[in-house]
Design an enzyme around this catalytic site. Structure first.
Site, PDB file in Angstrom:
ATOM      1  N   CYS A 102       0.853  -1.184   0.000  1.00  0.00           N
ATOM      2  CA  CYS A 102       0.000   0.000   0.000  1.00  0.00           C
ATOM      3  C   CYS A 102       0.888   1.233   0.000  1.00  0.00           C
ATOM      4  O   CYS A 102       1.855   1.309   0.764  1.00  0.00           O
ATOM      5  CB  CYS A 102      -0.898  -0.006   1.239  1.00  0.00           C
ATOM      6  N   HIS A 144      -9.135  -3.368  -2.536  1.00  0.00           N
ATOM      7  CA  HIS A 144      -8.146  -2.627  -1.741  1.00  0.00           C
ATOM      8  C   HIS A 144      -8.495  -1.135  -1.716  1.00  0.00           C
ATOM      9  O   HIS A 144      -8.545  -0.512  -0.644  1.00  0.00           O
ATOM     10  CB  HIS A 144      -6.750  -2.847  -2.335  1.00  0.00           C
ATOM     11  N   GLU A 145      -8.747  -0.572  -2.900  1.00  0.00           N
ATOM     12  CA  GLU A 145      -9.052   0.861  -2.967  1.00  0.00           C
ATOM     13  C   GLU A 145     -10.416   1.166  -2.363  1.00  0.00           C
ATOM     14  O   GLU A 145     -10.602   2.202  -1.711  1.00  0.00           O
ATOM     15  CB  GLU A 145      -8.963   1.359  -4.418  1.00  0.00           C
ATOM     16  N   HIS A 148     -10.087   1.659   1.247  1.00  0.00           N
ATOM     17  CA  HIS A 148      -9.615   3.004   1.612  1.00  0.00           C
ATOM     18  C   HIS A 148     -10.785   3.978   1.740  1.00  0.00           C
ATOM     19  O   HIS A 148     -10.783   4.827   2.638  1.00  0.00           O
ATOM     20  CB  HIS A 148      -8.627   3.546   0.574  1.00  0.00           C
TER      21      HIS A 148
END
Length: 170
Positions: A102, A144-145, A148
């Site tokens: 990351c 993953h994004e 966030h």
């Protein structure tokens, strides 16, 4: 063509990384500029994705741009995709664990379980709605994004035994 400015990347401990991103309601030149600058920043850092929250902007937008690089030599090639107001509509029961890095957690790579296949919906920079099925590495980038934008980094995700991407934190 003039190079785009590079943005500062938030790192572990920064408050912005724990916040839930706000939906995008205005698709204007400022949003296009942010996307351009995010892409430049991500490419400069050898990333394959970057969320707006990682560059101190609390809007529900991220970029996926998988290409082989020194951090991910086996990454598949795809054109940069700007993802706005993403949703994960469904996810496979099957999961795969793989090592992820990351940009906000420099120097660390952790084994993370992600859904193998996801059905997603999002808007593009022009506000158009898109729906598609993602698999493998690209599905991993999206998840993953997306994390966030929910205020979740790899450090939190590694402690979540099953990937629960369908229920955003409120």
């Amino acid at each position: 063509m003039q190079p785009k400015p590079l943005l500062s990347i938030a790192t572990t401990g920064e408050q912005i990384l724990t916040q839930i991103a706000e939906p995008v309601t205005v698709f204007d030149d400022a949003l296009h500029t942010l996307a351009d600058n995010m892409l430049s920043t991500m490419l400069n850092a050898n990333g394959v994705g970057i969320a707006a929250t990682q560059v101190f902007s609390n809007v529900a937008m991220f970029i996926m741009a998988s290409n082989p690089n020194e951090r991910y030599p086996d990454a598949p090639s795809m054109p940069p995709t700007v993802v706005i107001n993403p949703q994960i509509l469904s996810a496979s029961a099957a999961t795969e664990a793989d090592v992820e890095g990351c940009l906000s957690i420099p120097g660390q790579r952790l084994s993370i379980a992600r859904h193998s296949e996801i059905e997603v919906q999002y808007q593009s920079l022009d506000g158009q709605l898109h729906q598609q099925t993602l698999t493998g590495f690209v599905a991993r980038i999206f998840q993953h994004e997306y994390d966030h934008l929910q205020g979740i980094t790899l450090l939190e995700r590694v402690n979540i035994m099953t990937p629960q991407v369908l229920v955003p934190r409120c």
